[in-house]
Design a protein around this motif. Structure first.
Motif, PDB file in Angstrom:
ATOM      1  N   PRO A  50     -25.571  35.319  17.431  1.00 24.03           N
ATOM      2  CA  PRO A  50     -25.882  36.678  17.901  1.00 24.03           C
ATOM      3  C   PRO A  50     -25.083  37.077  19.146  1.00 24.03           C
ATOM      4  O   PRO A  50     -24.838  38.271  19.372  1.00 24.03           O
ATOM      5  CB  PRO A  50     -27.385  36.602  18.210  1.00 24.03           C
ATOM      6  CG  PRO A  50     -27.901  35.528  17.294  1.00 24.03           C
ATOM      7  CD  PRO A  50     -26.794  34.503  17.247  1.00 24.03           C
ATOM      8  N   GLN A  51     -24.666  36.087  19.946  1.00 24.06           N
ATOM      9  CA  GLN A  51     -23.879  36.399  21.150  1.00 24.06           C
ATOM     10  C   GLN A  51     -22.482  36.913  20.794  1.00 24.06           C
ATOM     11  O   GLN A  51     -21.804  37.488  21.641  1.00 24.06           O
ATOM     12  CB  GLN A  51     -23.779  35.171  22.058  1.00 24.06           C
ATOM     13  CG  GLN A  51     -25.137  34.759  22.646  1.00 24.06           C
ATOM     14  CD  GLN A  51     -25.024  33.536  23.515  1.00 24.06           C
ATOM     15  OE1 GLN A  51     -25.026  32.420  23.005  1.00 24.06           O
ATOM     16  NE2 GLN A  51     -24.902  33.730  24.813  1.00 24.06           N
ATOM     17  N   LEU A  52     -22.069  36.697  19.539  1.00 19.36           N
ATOM     18  CA  LEU A  52     -20.809  37.287  19.061  1.00 19.36           C
ATOM     19  C   LEU A  52     -21.100  38.494  18.169  1.00 19.36           C
ATOM     20  O   LEU A  52     -20.212  38.989  17.475  1.00 19.36           O
ATOM     21  CB  LEU A  52     -19.982  36.240  18.295  1.00 19.36           C
ATOM     22  CG  LEU A  52     -19.461  35.053  19.110  1.00 19.36           C
ATOM     23  CD1 LEU A  52     -18.551  34.178  18.245  1.00 19.36           C
ATOM     24  CD2 LEU A  52     -18.708  35.512  20.366  1.00 19.36           C
ATOM     25  N   GLY A  91     -28.489  28.800  32.613  1.00 12.47           N
ATOM     26  CA  GLY A  91     -27.789  30.075  32.622  1.00 12.47           C
ATOM     27  C   GLY A  91     -27.486  30.470  31.191  1.00 12.47           C
ATOM     28  O   GLY A  91     -27.831  29.752  30.257  1.00 12.47           O
ATOM     29  N   CYS A  92     -26.854  31.632  31.034  1.00 11.10           N
ATOM     30  CA  CYS A  92     -26.549  32.122  29.687  1.00 11.10           C
ATOM     31  C   CYS A  92     -25.294  32.975  29.767  1.00 11.10           C
ATOM     32  O   CYS A  92     -25.170  33.822  30.657  1.00 11.10           O
ATOM     33  CB  CYS A  92     -27.723  32.951  29.165  1.00 11.10           C
ATOM     34  SG  CYS A  92     -27.436  33.608  27.510  1.00 11.10           S
ATOM     35  N   LEU A  93     -24.386  32.784  28.828  1.00 10.31           N
ATOM     36  CA  LEU A  93     -23.134  33.549  28.820  1.00 10.31           C
ATOM     37  C   LEU A  93     -23.393  35.043  28.608  1.00 10.31           C
ATOM     38  O   LEU A  93     -22.542  35.864  28.935  1.00 10.31           O
ATOM     39  CB  LEU A  93     -22.202  33.011  27.735  1.00 10.31           C
ATOM     40  CG  LEU A  93     -21.675  31.586  27.993  1.00 10.31           C
ATOM     41  CD1 LEU A  93     -21.048  31.010  26.733  1.00 10.31           C
ATOM     42  CD2 LEU A  93     -20.689  31.582  29.149  1.00 10.31           C
ATOM     43  N   SER A  94     -24.573  35.396  28.112  1.00  6.50           N
ATOM     44  CA  SER A  94     -24.921  36.806  27.909  1.00  6.50           C
ATOM     45  C   SER A  94     -25.587  37.422  29.137  1.00  6.50           C
ATOM     46  O   SER A  94     -25.908  38.618  29.131  1.00  6.50           O
ATOM     47  CB  SER A  94     -25.848  36.951  26.693  1.00  6.50           C
ATOM     48  OG  SER A  94     -25.138  36.619  25.512  1.00  6.50           O
ATOM     49  N   GLN A 133     -32.586  23.950  22.692  1.00  6.39           N
ATOM     50  CA  GLN A 133     -33.732  24.864  22.761  1.00  6.39           C
ATOM     51  C   GLN A 133     -33.279  26.271  23.145  1.00  6.39           C
ATOM     52  O   GLN A 133     -33.762  27.273  22.594  1.00  6.39           O
ATOM     53  CB  GLN A 133     -34.760  24.343  23.766  1.00  6.39           C
ATOM     54  CG  GLN A 133     -35.483  23.085  23.275  1.00  6.39           C
ATOM     55  CD  GLN A 133     -36.243  22.389  24.386  1.00  6.39           C
ATOM     56  OE1 GLN A 133     -37.355  22.777  24.708  1.00  6.39           O
ATOM     57  NE2 GLN A 133     -35.632  21.369  24.976  1.00  6.39           N
ATOM     58  N   HIS A 134     -32.338  26.354  24.096  1.00  2.00           N
ATOM     59  CA  HIS A 134     -31.817  27.654  24.556  1.00  2.00           C
ATOM     60  C   HIS A 134     -31.132  28.378  23.384  1.00  2.00           C
ATOM     61  O   HIS A 134     -31.368  29.572  23.158  1.00  2.00           O
ATOM     62  CB  HIS A 134     -30.842  27.412  25.713  1.00  2.00           C
ATOM     63  CG  HIS A 134     -30.162  28.632  26.235  1.00  2.00           C
ATOM     64  ND1 HIS A 134     -30.382  29.105  27.515  1.00  2.00           N
ATOM     65  CD2 HIS A 134     -29.252  29.485  25.678  1.00  2.00           C
ATOM     66  CE1 HIS A 134     -29.640  30.192  27.704  1.00  2.00           C
ATOM     67  NE2 HIS A 134     -28.948  30.441  26.609  1.00  2.00           N
ATOM     68  N   GLU A 135     -30.289  27.660  22.650  1.00  3.10           N
ATOM     69  CA  GLU A 135     -29.537  28.299  21.555  1.00  3.10           C
ATOM     70  C   GLU A 135     -30.463  28.676  20.399  1.00  3.10           C
ATOM     71  O   GLU A 135     -30.285  29.727  19.772  1.00  3.10           O
ATOM     72  CB  GLU A 135     -28.407  27.388  21.067  1.00  3.10           C
ATOM     73  CG  GLU A 135     -27.376  27.000  22.127  1.00  3.10           C
ATOM     74  CD  GLU A 135     -26.866  28.162  22.956  1.00  3.10           C
ATOM     75  OE1 GLU A 135     -26.750  29.278  22.413  1.00  3.10           O
ATOM     76  OE2 GLU A 135     -26.594  27.962  24.154  1.00  3.10           O
ATOM     77  N   THR A 136     -31.459  27.838  20.118  1.00  3.55           N
ATOM     78  CA  THR A 136     -32.409  28.175  19.048  1.00  3.55           C
ATOM     79  C   THR A 136     -33.215  29.407  19.434  1.00  3.55           C
ATOM     80  O   THR A 136     -33.495  30.268  18.591  1.00  3.55           O
ATOM     81  CB  THR A 136     -33.313  26.969  18.731  1.00  3.55           C
ATOM     82  OG1 THR A 136     -32.482  25.852  18.386  1.00  3.55           O
ATOM     83  CG2 THR A 136     -34.243  27.271  17.556  1.00  3.55           C
ATOM     84  N   ASP A 137     -33.569  29.527  20.718  1.00 10.62           N
ATOM     85  CA  ASP A 137     -34.224  30.746  21.198  1.00 10.62           C
ATOM     86  C   ASP A 137     -33.389  31.982  20.872  1.00 10.62           C
ATOM     87  O   ASP A 137     -33.928  33.024  20.463  1.00 10.62           O
ATOM     88  CB  ASP A 137     -34.420  30.686  22.724  1.00 10.62           C
ATOM     89  CG  ASP A 137     -35.767  30.086  23.127  1.00 10.62           C
ATOM     90  OD1 ASP A 137     -36.597  29.784  22.247  1.00 10.62           O
ATOM     91  OD2 ASP A 137     -35.990  29.930  24.348  1.00 10.62           O
ATOM     92  N   HIS A 138     -32.057  31.882  21.083  1.00  9.29           N
ATOM     93  CA  HIS A 138     -31.190  33.035  20.793  1.00  9.29           C
ATOM     94  C   HIS A 138     -31.364  33.513  19.350  1.00  9.29           C
ATOM     95  O   HIS A 138     -31.287  34.716  19.075  1.00  9.29           O
ATOM     96  CB  HIS A 138     -29.714  32.656  20.988  1.00  9.29           C
ATOM     97  CG  HIS A 138     -29.206  32.855  22.379  1.00  9.29           C
ATOM     98  ND1 HIS A 138     -29.207  34.069  23.011  1.00  9.29           N
ATOM     99  CD2 HIS A 138     -28.643  31.991  23.270  1.00  9.29           C
ATOM    100  CE1 HIS A 138     -28.677  33.951  24.227  1.00  9.29           C
ATOM    101  NE2 HIS A 138     -28.338  32.692  24.414  1.00  9.29           N
ATOM    102  N   LEU A 139     -31.606  32.578  18.434  1.00  8.72           N
ATOM    103  CA  LEU A 139     -31.723  32.943  17.015  1.00  8.72           C
ATOM    104  C   LEU A 139     -33.031  33.674  16.739  1.00  8.72           C
ATOM    105  O   LEU A 139     -33.195  34.313  15.706  1.00  8.72           O
ATOM    106  CB  LEU A 139     -31.613  31.687  16.136  1.00  8.72           C
ATOM    107  CG  LEU A 139     -30.388  30.802  16.423  1.00  8.72           C
ATOM    108  CD1 LEU A 139     -30.348  29.646  15.446  1.00  8.72           C
ATOM    109  CD2 LEU A 139     -29.093  31.609  16.381  1.00  8.72           C
TER     110      LEU A 139
HETATM  111 NI    NI Z   1     -27.534  31.826  26.112  1.00 11.12          NI
END
Ligand code: NI
Length: 179
Positions: A50-52, A91-94, A133-139
């Motif tokens: 989703p970040q892309l 942190g988060c790249l978004s 966990q952070h990346e799965t949250d993004h989904l």
């Molecule tokens: Ni992130």
């Protein structure tokens, strides 16, 4: 090498429930290559589709934080082998420039699929577990700022308002922790 722009908080795609991948085809492998190459260019720990701008259940993990051979996961499902937590900066790249202590589970077992549809499993501890966990949250449309204690949210929103990338149009939504 394809390095793509990363969507920032406020973009609706970051708040959507991403769709499961059903076709393990060349298009998926291109997406995974784009995720890995964009992640490598940023120096981050992980990057979710989703970040892309792609609402599919896929993320890339940087080889810097995993000594295993798995650098991406498709349709991940998380399992927690114990009840241990960890606190640490995240942190988060978004959400550039925002780093906050975030509580996560210490250990995770992530099951999913490779780019070719083969079942894979990642056993993660510490930073790797945090990243998964952070990346799965993004989904699931969840951002790490949602996992802050309510009393930290005002400070957080002020930080976002001051950020150079914030366009001032409307303050991005920060949700109450989904715990
Ligand atoms: Ni992130």
């Amino acid at each position: 090498m394809t390095v793509l722009p990363i969507r920032l908080i406020g973009d609706e795609v970051l708040r959507a429930q991403a769709e499961p991948v059903t076709d393990f085809d060349a298009e998926l492998r291109t997406l995974i290559a784009d995720l890995s190459e964009t992640l490598e260019a940023t120096g981050g720990a992980g990057l979710a589709a989703p970040q892309l701008g792609v609402s599919l259940r896929v993320f890339a993990i940087s080889p810097k934080i995993t000594d295993g051979e798995i650098h991406h996961l498709v349709n991940p499902v998380l399992d927690f082998p114990d009840s241990e937590d960890q606190d640490g900066p995240e942190g988060c790249l978004s959400i550039p420039g925002v780093y906050l202590d975030t509580r996560r589970r210490r250990n995770v077992i992530a099951k999913g699929f490779s780019a070719h549809g083969d079942p894979v499993q990642v056993v993660g501890e510490g930073l790797l577990a945090r990243c998964i966990q952070h990346e799965t949250d993004h989904l699931d449309g969840v951002l790490f700022v949602d996992r802050q204690r309510p009393e930290q949210r005002d400070r957080l929103l002020a930080t976002i308002r001051e950020a150079s990338w914030y366009d001032g149009a409307s303050l991005p939504e920060v949700r109450v922790s989904p715990h």
